[in-house]
Design a protein around this motif. Structure first.
Motif, PDB file in Angstrom:
ATOM      1  N   ASP A 329      72.332 168.467 111.392  1.00  9.02           N
ATOM      2  CA  ASP A 329      71.869 169.062 110.542  1.00  9.02           C
ATOM      3  C   ASP A 329      70.193 169.387 110.440  1.00  9.02           C
ATOM      4  OD1 ASP A 329      71.559 166.876 108.572  1.00  9.02           O
ATOM      5  OD2 ASP A 329      72.736 167.614 107.024  1.00  9.02           O
ATOM      6  N   LEU A 349      63.736 166.124  98.746  1.00 12.78           N
ATOM      7  CA  LEU A 349      65.534 167.029  99.045  1.00 12.78           C
ATOM      8  C   LEU A 349      66.245 166.546  98.373  1.00 12.78           C
ATOM      9  CD1 LEU A 349      66.126 166.239 103.329  1.00 12.78           C
ATOM     10  CD2 LEU A 349      65.785 168.203 102.238  1.00 12.78           C
ATOM     11  N   LYS A 350      66.176 165.127  97.491  1.00 12.83           N
ATOM     12  CA  LYS A 350      66.224 164.900  96.400  1.00 12.83           C
ATOM     13  C   LYS A 350      66.617 165.324  94.786  1.00 12.83           C
ATOM     14  CE  LYS A 350      67.504 160.071  97.403  1.00 12.83           C
ATOM     15  NZ  LYS A 350      66.868 158.322  97.739  1.00 12.83           N
ATOM     16  N   GLU A 352      65.846 168.643  94.798  1.00 10.19           N
ATOM     17  CA  GLU A 352      65.940 170.063  95.476  1.00 10.19           C
ATOM     18  C   GLU A 352      67.778 169.839  95.581  1.00 10.19           C
ATOM     19  OE1 GLU A 352      64.332 172.045  98.178  1.00 10.19           O
ATOM     20  OE2 GLU A 352      62.259 172.078  96.965  1.00 10.19           O
ATOM     21  N   ASN A 353      68.528 168.643  94.875  1.00  5.39           N
ATOM     22  CA  ASN A 353      69.588 168.099  95.002  1.00  5.39           C
ATOM     23  C   ASN A 353      70.600 168.933  96.717  1.00  5.39           C
ATOM     24  OD1 ASN A 353      69.779 166.964  92.437  1.00  5.39           O
ATOM     25  ND2 ASN A 353      70.520 169.472  91.372  1.00  5.39           N
ATOM     26  N   ARG A 354      69.328 168.450  97.086  1.00  2.00           N
ATOM     27  CA  ARG A 354      70.087 168.967  98.592  1.00  2.00           C
ATOM     28  C   ARG A 354      70.762 168.040  99.395  1.00  2.00           C
ATOM     29  NH1 ARG A 354      66.255 172.751 102.019  1.00  2.00           N
ATOM     30  NH2 ARG A 354      68.099 172.183 104.028  1.00  2.00           N
ATOM     31  N   PRO A 355      72.590 168.547 100.247  1.00  2.00           N
ATOM     32  CA  PRO A 355      72.942 167.533 100.996  1.00  2.00           C
ATOM     33  C   PRO A 355      72.402 166.054 101.815  1.00  2.00           C
ATOM     34  CG  PRO A 355      74.146 169.165 101.306  1.00  2.00           C
ATOM     35  CD  PRO A 355      72.524 169.788 100.155  1.00  2.00           C
ATOM     36  N   GLU A 356      71.219 166.557 102.341  1.00  3.92           N
ATOM     37  CA  GLU A 356      70.701 166.120 103.372  1.00  3.92           C
ATOM     38  C   GLU A 356      69.696 165.391 103.779  1.00  3.92           C
ATOM     39  OE1 GLU A 356      70.372 169.449 102.864  1.00  3.92           O
ATOM     40  OE2 GLU A 356      70.126 171.024 104.498  1.00  3.92           O
TER      41      GLU A 356
END
Length: 472
Positions: A329, A349-350, A352-356
């Motif tokens: 992904d 990423l953290k 922005e609360n992104r799952p990646e």
């Protein structure tokens, strides 16, 4: 007797996008066909030892258990840290458990699950060598002979040489922090400094004694946590509230820098902590132009690159000193001398609360795994694989319905009061709000396609009523 204590915690953010918080680098096959955890256990085969004690977090417990089962590695208990508190409290839990388990006062060989060692024989010889000093009460650390002026490692300055039964080692003069390039060059040229490997060998009682002398607050919290420990199959759960009172600290700061009995054994074994993509490139096989590739890769007029992919063809033309990593992904491209900044991407990423940052598209569970194939407005498609004999929890969802199509294997489906067996090409529908369970009663993996539809499709929309993995 030696008791290996394998530390399998940590998030491995510097090896993103392959390493994620819920599936970090120690569970990935970065240096061969086996995962790094499996390799760590396997290299102990030439050493006389008790079954290894694994220390990990609650969220990684089933991954650890499954990887040990899959590799048929003998192991002892899996000790679950209620929260990350660095290595000093984690090893205290292991030491206290070993002293209470009726196995006497073993020598604890503390290892990280995410280190690479190319010369296993040299490592085992050094461990045997170090056991002579640890048996006499020393707290031994292993110092790696520097091969370059490395700025990413801490260093150990060796002191006077000591001997025991024809085995030589050195008193630890001092530990020093990661140096700048000029200082690292001086360290290497002096011959007095070794890389700090983070591997140790000492008697359980001696570690407890020294920890109590220098950090009684950590020891007290860990003693109270182990006094309230419970056991579930192979899993040992220390008391959470007591352990959370322990301060965070490393073995180096809490004990090794303060004790008068620290000894360092030099080690030359092709060691790496695989702390970055450039470090992985350094220990990997390369072609005549210095390139390392893994997967479907075409290189033209490119040099000193590291390229790894899972599925898609990657072609590099006229490039030098790049790292290119493709996962299911995400794709990461970096200059090889800037790979330490990968963690900054993970931090963003953290934020922005992104799952990646947390999980892969493929997510492992104690019963198998699922792969999120596609998603859109009010729908999600997953490929689900259930191991033979495994079952998902009896559960229901408030916001989604599910359609299941069996691709291979046999599914036993509970839907409300009804139970049915489905085989290849058969399907069923699970309405919103209905209790249901999926099981694999067969001897081969069950594979099915799940189509979810509804107003909310998050993994937290699961209400569990029964679960053999203690998640309800």
């Amino acid at each position: 007797m030696i008791l290996p204590v394998i530390m399998a915690g940590g998030s491995g953010s510097r090896l993103w996008p392959l390493s994620r918080q819920l599936y970090p680098k120690q569970f990935l096959p970065l240096c061969g066909d086996q995962t790094m955890l499996q390799q760590t256990c396997a290299r102990l085969a030439g050493l006389e030892h008790l079954p290894p004690l694994i220390v990990c977090g609650e969220e990684h417990r089933f991954t650890v258990a499954e990887q040990l089962r899959a590799s048929r590695q003998p192991h002892g208990a899996i000790l679950l840290e209620p929260a990350g508190r660095n290595t000093a409290p984690a090893v205290a839990l292991a030491a206290l458990h070993s002293l209470a388990s009726g196995e006497g006062d073993p020598l604890l060989l503390v290892l990280a699950a995410d280190h690479a060692i190319r010369d296993t024989a040299a490592f085992l010889q050094a461990a045997s060598h170090a056991s002579h000093f640890a048996s006499q009460g020393a707290l031994v650390t292993f110092g790696i002979l520097p091969t370059a002026p490395e700025t990413g490692y801490g260093y150990i300055r060796r002191g006077s040489e000591i001997h025991a039964q024809e085995h030589a080692a050195f008193r630890v003069d001092k530990f020093v922090e990661k140096p700048d390039t000029t200082t690292a060059e001086k360290y290497q040229q002096s011959g007095e400094y070794l890389w700090n490997s983070g591997m140790f060998l000492f008697r359980a009682s001696r570690y407890v004694e020294e920890l109590g002398k220098h950090r009684p607050d950590i020891l007290s919290a860990c003693e109270r946590a182990m006094a309230k420990a419970s056991q579930d199959a192979d899993f040992i759960r220390p008391g959470k509230s007591a352990f959370l009172e322990s301060p965070e600290d490393s073995i180096d700061y809490a004990v090794m820098e303060k004790t008068h009995d620290a000894v360092v054994v030099p080690l030359d074994c092709g060691w790496s902590d695989v702390g970055s993509w450039s470090a992985l490139w350094e220990i990997s096989d390369k072609d005549e132009l210095g390139n390392t590739t893994d997967g479907d890769v075409i290189l033209y007029d490119s040099r000193n690159c590291y390229v790894q992919n899972d599925r898609k063809l990657i072609a590099l033309i006229g490039l030098d000193n790049l790292v290119v990593v493709e996962s299911d992904d995400a794709i990461m491209v970096a200059a090889k001398d800037r790979v330490q900044d990968v963690k900054k991407v993970v931090e963003r990423l953290k934020s922005e609360n992104r799952p990646e940052a947390m999980v892969h598209r493929k997510v492992y569970r104690p019963w198998g795994y699922y792969d999120s194939v596609d998603a859109g407005e009010r729908f999600q498609v997953k490929r689900i694989v259930v191991n033979p004999g495994a079952q998902l929890s009896l559960q229901m969802h408030h916001h989604r319905a599910e359609h299941w199509v069996v691709v291979s294997g046999t599914a036993r489906v509970t839907c409300g009061e009804q139970q049915m067996l489905l085989s290849e090409n058969q399907s069923t529908y699970i309405p919103l709000g209905v209790k249901h369970r999926l099981e694999n009663p067969g001897s081969i993996p069950l594979e099915l396609i799940e189509v979810q539809s509804g107003s909310y499709l998050g993994e937290d929309d699961i209400v569990r009523f029964e679960d053999r993995y203690s998640r309800s």
